[in-house]
Design a protein around this motif. Structure first.
Motif, mmCIF file in Angstrom:
data_model
loop_
_atom_site.group_PDB
_atom_site.id
_atom_site.type_symbol
_atom_site.label_atom_id
_atom_site.label_comp_id
_atom_site.label_asym_id
_atom_site.label_seq_id
_atom_site.Cartn_x
_atom_site.Cartn_y
_atom_site.Cartn_z
ATOM 1 N N ASN A 117 74.393 36.514 43.179
ATOM 2 C CA ASN A 117 74.846 36.138 41.838
ATOM 3 C C ASN A 117 74.135 34.882 41.367
ATOM 4 N N VAL A 118 74.196 33.859 42.193
ATOM 5 C CA VAL A 118 73.611 32.570 41.829
ATOM 6 C C VAL A 118 72.093 32.662 41.697
ATOM 7 N N ALA A 119 71.463 33.349 42.631
ATOM 8 C CA ALA A 119 70.002 33.459 42.622
ATOM 9 C C ALA A 119 69.507 34.130 41.345
ATOM 10 N N ILE A 120 70.183 35.210 40.945
ATOM 11 C CA ILE A 120 69.751 35.945 39.747
ATOM 12 C C ILE A 120 69.995 35.116 38.493
ATOM 13 N N ILE A 121 71.151 34.459 38.413
ATOM 14 C CA ILE A 121 71.443 33.629 37.242
ATOM 15 C C ILE A 121 70.455 32.470 37.135
ATOM 16 N N ILE A 122 70.204 31.797 38.242
ATOM 17 C CA ILE A 122 69.256 30.674 38.226
ATOM 18 C C ILE A 122 67.859 31.161 37.860
ATOM 19 N N LEU A 123 67.448 32.290 38.446
ATOM 20 C CA LEU A 123 66.142 32.847 38.125
ATOM 21 C C LEU A 123 66.051 33.188 36.645
ATOM 22 N N SER A 124 67.101 33.771 36.099
ATOM 23 C CA SER A 124 67.106 34.173 34.692
ATOM 24 C C SER A 124 67.047 32.962 33.766
ATOM 25 N N THR A 125 67.865 31.960 34.053
ATOM 26 C CA THR A 125 67.895 30.785 33.177
ATOM 27 C C THR A 125 66.614 29.968 33.287
ATOM 28 N N VAL A 126 66.134 29.776 34.506
ATOM 29 C CA VAL A 126 64.897 29.016 34.698
ATOM 30 C C VAL A 126 63.709 29.759 34.084
ATOM 31 N N SER A 127 63.698 31.084 34.215
ATOM 32 C CA SER A 127 62.621 31.889 33.618
ATOM 33 C C SER A 127 62.636 31.760 32.105
ATOM 34 N N TYR A 128 63.844 31.756 31.534
ATOM 35 C CA TYR A 128 63.949 31.592 30.082
ATOM 36 C C TYR A 128 63.410 30.225 29.656
ATOM 37 N N LEU A 129 63.834 29.182 30.367
ATOM 38 C CA LEU A 129 63.392 27.826 30.025
ATOM 39 C C LEU A 129 61.885 27.666 30.233
ATOM 40 N N TYR A 130 61.361 28.265 31.295
ATOM 41 C CA TYR A 130 59.914 28.229 31.547
ATOM 42 C C TYR A 130 59.173 28.936 30.426
ATOM 43 N N ASN A 131 59.693 30.099 30.028
ATOM 44 C CA ASN A 131 59.078 30.856 28.939
ATOM 45 C C ASN A 131 59.112 30.039 27.647
#
Length: 234
Positions: free
Chosen positions: A143-157
């Motif tokens: 749960n945490v890994a996917i949420i962090i990946l999603s949010t960080v990917s959005y911010l990186y993008n």
């Protein structure tokens, strides 16, 4: 403090959830032609989940806990694992991925979602009773890994696009920040769920206090973002 949390934790949590949903309905017209409408629908889903999820407390208040005593659904872990942790992880990761400019990032998130669903199905097949106990550690980690990946990917993008200047007017930006903070604050509590019992009220009080503050922060943040932000062209 114990009495206050016992009497008002559920009420205050539901209040901010309903407030966020009510605000979303008020501004729905503004977002109805954008994917944000799915976010608004999801806020309604959260209100439904929380209403049903408090069944152990409601039954206990009416001296009806014997109806579920000794059954698999005596605790509500299964309900929140499936309807909140899992659905929220899938929805939020999908929702944020709608703003990725990179097809590679979208593909990565898509496979993460597929992998998560597969993990849940395999768990159900191998030992479905795990869903009725404390949430399995690997599920929490996913749960945490996917949420962090999603949010960080959005911010990186966002940092690598021309949309950065308008980020503070984007609902997606606030959702990403709020989710990242909320998940990082509340996740550690799941690893100590074994202490969540009437025999350790010190832990229960700490857990409820942290979650209450985190929930108020999250849902008031969502409400503010829905009011303040402007619809984005898709």
């Amino acid at each position: 403090m114990r009495e206050f949390l016992y009497d008002y934790y559920t009420f205050l949590t539901k209040s901010v959830e309903i407030l966020a949903f009510d605000v979303s309905l008020i501004v729905y017209k503004k977002y109805k032609n954008t994917p944000v409408k799915y976010f608004i629908w999801f806020l309604g889903w959260i209100v439904f989940v929380e209403t049903i999820g408090n069944y152990p407390r409601h039954l206990k208040d009416y001296n009806l806990e014997y109806l579920i005593e000794g059954t698999l659904i005596e605790q509500n872990y299964w309900w929140y694992t499936i309807s909140w942790a899992s659905v929220a992880t899938i929805f939020y990761s999908w929702f944020l991925s709608q703003k990725y400019d990179s097809n590679t990032l979208k593909t990565i998130i898509k496979f993460c979602i597929y992998g998560y669903v597969l993990t849940m199905l395999v768990t159900a097949i191998i030992d479905y009773k795990l869903f009725f106990e404390n949430r399995p550690t690997y599920i929490t980690v996913l749960n945490v890994a996917i949420i962090i990946l999603s949010t960080v990917s959005y911010l990186y993008n966002l940092l690598n696009s021309e949309k950065l200047l308008n980020a503070f007017k984007s609902l997606y930006f606030y959702v990403a920040i709020i989710l990242l903070v909320w998940w990082l604050i509340t996740t550690p509590l799941n690893f100590f769920e074994v202490y969540n019992s009437d025999s350790d009220w010190d832990f229960v009080a700490i857990k409820w206090t942290i979650k209450l503050i985190a929930n108020i922060f999250m849902y008031l943040g969502f409400a503010f973002a829905l009011i303040f932000c402007k619809p984005e062209s898709e």
